[in-house]
Design an enzyme around this catalytic site. Structure first.
Site, PDB file in Angstrom:
ATOM      1  N   GLU A 100     -15.026  39.126  -2.354  1.00 33.59           N
ATOM      2  CA  GLU A 100     -15.413  38.057  -2.618  1.00 33.59           C
ATOM      3  C   GLU A 100     -16.626  38.264  -3.878  1.00 33.59           C
ATOM      4  OE1 GLU A 100     -17.300  33.545  -1.842  1.00 33.59           O
ATOM      5  OE2 GLU A 100     -18.585  35.330  -0.862  1.00 33.59           O
ATOM      6  N   ASP A 133     -17.491  39.297   2.343  1.00 35.56           N
ATOM      7  CA  ASP A 133     -17.340  37.913   2.297  1.00 35.56           C
ATOM      8  C   ASP A 133     -18.861  38.626   1.057  1.00 35.56           C
ATOM      9  OD1 ASP A 133     -18.705  35.234   2.440  1.00 35.56           O
ATOM     10  OD2 ASP A 133     -20.483  36.706   3.030  1.00 35.56           O
TER      11      ASP A 133
HETATM   12  C1  NOJ Z   1     -19.059  32.826   1.288  1.00 37.61           C
HETATM   13  C2  NOJ Z   1     -18.351  31.768   1.865  1.00 37.61           C
HETATM   14  O1  NOJ Z   1     -17.049  31.977   1.044  1.00 37.61           O
HETATM   15  C3  NOJ Z   1     -18.518  30.157   1.807  1.00 37.61           C
HETATM   16  O2  NOJ Z   1     -18.387  29.701   2.571  1.00 37.61           O
HETATM   17  C4  NOJ Z   1     -20.050  30.941   2.923  1.00 37.61           C
HETATM   18  O3  NOJ Z   1     -21.011  29.810   2.828  1.00 37.61           O
HETATM   19  C5  NOJ Z   1     -21.298  32.339   1.683  1.00 37.61           C
HETATM   20  N1  NOJ Z   1     -20.889  32.845   1.853  1.00 37.61           N
HETATM   21  C6  NOJ Z   1     -22.700  31.914   2.221  1.00 37.61           C
HETATM   22  O4  NOJ Z   1     -21.975  32.504   3.747  1.00 37.61           O
END
Ligand code: NOJ
Length: 565
Positions: free
Chosen positions: A289, A228
């Site tokens: 990501e 993430d």
């Molecule tokens: C990335 C996640 O995909 C998203 O849903 C989230 O809100 C952000 N990180 C922050 O936590």
């Protein structure tokens, strides 16, 4: 003799200690398992509710493994299911070694892992490594005193001027990215919500502890992680302000900044390379990501020697908001030539669904099939999002009091948040689309009576059956598996066409992105693709079994996939 014995012991170890599916690291053509896999993202809160509390859970996912296997999915990525106060629906983790009671128990996770193996479905978790919840005991310790051994695990700074944050950085979810904490009279840094304090990755103990988290889950049977928000893992070591761009304000009323000091700092690549080494030891895969905005950034995430993130998710596709062959062509060309293995994503829990981005209200089903035909026939790995395969659309909140996503609460009405793309999976025509007999945590889309798994399974022309056929082709057709991408008719403003060629055999893909029927000459010879004719493999409209590649007629928003003869 001694060496022979040792060799035998080693072979026995490999045969029994490493699960069968993990032993086939690379296939006959040199692909590791994840390059030909179809990934499927599950938002656990919205997939299937087994204990009837209106919230999806792990046993719910387990109960749907047969469906995923029927569909042709090879790996699932489960959005965070760890204990969390749910300020950001799981992206605020308070304990990396357990399961949130909303979703079940560790035993449920073990059961899910055990049940997925015989179905050849691998399970990936979401690793939120950049920040934790403020309820995590690491942060609780860190904030307790300036002398606490974990103080430096997070990013603490003094005020710049009395009662002023240390610099001008803003949070993605609005306001300053710094929050004052009166216990120790310092500010801590949070790129997202204040209850999501960023970890200090310059501290080696943070790295060690977080890497250990991944090792622990690999040993339990997890096949990898989606990483993430890695782009915001590091900030400038001198905490310099970001330049402000113009005088405009964003949806949260904050100045617009060029994020050069709070994003994409070079040190993050070292961490990712070391994390990759740990993953490689477990034949696991890392999906990033990465939110790359250009090809140079994307290349960095693959690593100079392809030694960093296996699958940096290229969201550039997902940010194309109109059906424009030229835009898609450009993206494919870039990603296909990046030197890394391409990854294609069209939507996820942060991105509006395909129906909403491209649908015209009249040809939406056709457009859903068109987009599926695009991202599932390209060279690379596709990451699906639950519900795309049945044509789910965004179901956005209509009133601020209904909003569940903090982003929407803070940004209403300009920013309504992401609830719309996270609504319950539609399984059948029963109440709440068969997701749960209880009122679900988010409302089910009204269209569920027609758009659900059960109904679509029995309709040969449904979006679901189209997806299933595509996935099946993807797993068996050599040109689709191995073929190089060859752009065709690059000047055509309405139709996106390409070939995937391998050992003299080509799959041809023709996607009409306009609302009128188009006749296309694929001009194959000009691209060195030799064919006497072509046979239809799959088409979203009625097509003859054999077609002439110099004269293919494609209906409005139609998709035709064929094979050279
Ligand atoms: C990335 C996640 O995909 C998203 O849903 C989230 O809100 C952000 N990180 C922050 O936590």
């Amino acid at each position: 003799m001694r060496n022979q014995k040792l060799g035998l012991v080693f072979l026995l170890f490999v045969a029994f200690a490493i699960p069968a599916w993990a032993q086939t690291a690379v296939d006959g053509e040199g692909h590791p398992w994840w390059q030909h896999a179809v990934f499927y993202e599950i938002y656990p809160r919205s997939f299937a509710d087994s204990n009837h509390d209106g919230i999806g859970d792990l046993p719910g996912i387990t109960s749907k493994l047969d469906y995923l296997s029927w569909l042709g999915v090879d790996a699932i990525w489960i959005a965070p299911m760890f204990p969390s106060p749910h300020v950001d629906w799981g992206y605020d983790i308070s304990d990396y070694y357990s399961v949130d009671p909303d979703y079940g128990t560790l035993r449920d996770m073990d059961e899910l892992l055990a049940q997925s193996k015989p179905r050849n479905i691998r399970v990936l978790l979401d690793f939120v490594m950049t920040y934790t919840s403020d309820q995590n005991k690491w942060f609780q310790e860190s904030k307790s005193s300036r002398a606490n051994p974990k103080r430096d695990w997070y990013i603490w700074r003094d005020a710049r001027d009395p009662q002023q944050p240390p610099n001008n950085w803003t949070s993605l979810f609005g306001g300053s990215a710094w929050k004052y904490d009166s216990t120790t009279s310092q500010w801590f840094y949070h790129y997202f919500y204040p209850p999501q304090p960023n970890l200090n990755w310059r501290n080696p103990e943070v790295e060690k502890n977080m890497f250990d988290v991944t090792r622990w889950w690999y040993k339990r049977g997890v096949a990898g992680f989606r990483l993430d928000a890695v782009d915001v893992m590091f900030v400038d070591s001198q905490f310099r302000d970001n330049p402000v761009v113009g005088t405009e304000r964003n949806a949260f009323g904050d100045p617009v900044e060029r994020e050069i000091n709070d994003k994409n700092q070079p040190e993050l690549h070292g961490v990712l390379q070391r994390l990759r080494k740990v993953a490689d030891e477990h034949n696991a895969v890392l999906i990033g990501e990465t939110w790359t905005s250009d090809i140079e950034q994307l290349k960095k995430y693959y690593g100079e020697h392809n030694d960093e993130v296996n699958m940096p998710m290229d969201f550039m596709f997902a940010t194309i908001n109109k059906l424009s062959p030229a835009d898609f062509r450009k993206q494919i060309e870039w990603v296909d030539n990046s030197g890394g293995w391409p990854v294609y994503v069209v939507s996820n829990h942060d991105i509006r669904r395909v129906y909403d981005r491209y649908g015209d209200g009249k040809h939406d089903d056709q457009i859903a099939k068109l987009m599926a035909s695009l991202y599932l026939t390209l060279r690379g790995t596709a990451v699906m999002y639950y519900g795309e395969e049945i044509g789910m659309e965004n179901n956005d909140p209509k009133r601020p009091e209904d909003v569940k996503d903090s982003m929407g609460k803070l940004g209403w009405p300009k920013e309504k948040g992401r609830d719309g793309e996270r609504t319950p999976m539609q399984w059948n025509t029963q109440a709440n689309a068969g997701f749960s007999p209880t009122t679900p945590w988010l409302p089910v889309d009204d269209r569920y009576k027609n758009y659900n798994v059960e109904t679509e399974k029995s309709d040969p022309n449904s979006i679901l059956n189209y997806y299933r056929q595509l996935l099946s082709m993807r797993h068996t057709n050599q040109a689709l598996l191995e073929g190089k991408y060859i752009a065709l008719n690059e000047d055509d403003p309405s139709v996106l066409s390409y070939a995937r060629s391998y050992k003299g055999q080509s799959v041809l893909v023709v996607l009409n992105m306009s609302g009128v029927t188009r006749k296309v000459n694929l001009n194959l010879e000009s691209k060195g693709v030799h064919a006497k004719g072509a046979k239809t493999l799959l088409s979203s409209f009625t097509t003859p079994g054999r077609v002439d590649p110099s004269e293919i007629s494609v209906e409005p928003f139609g998709a035709w996939i064929g094979e050279t003869e």
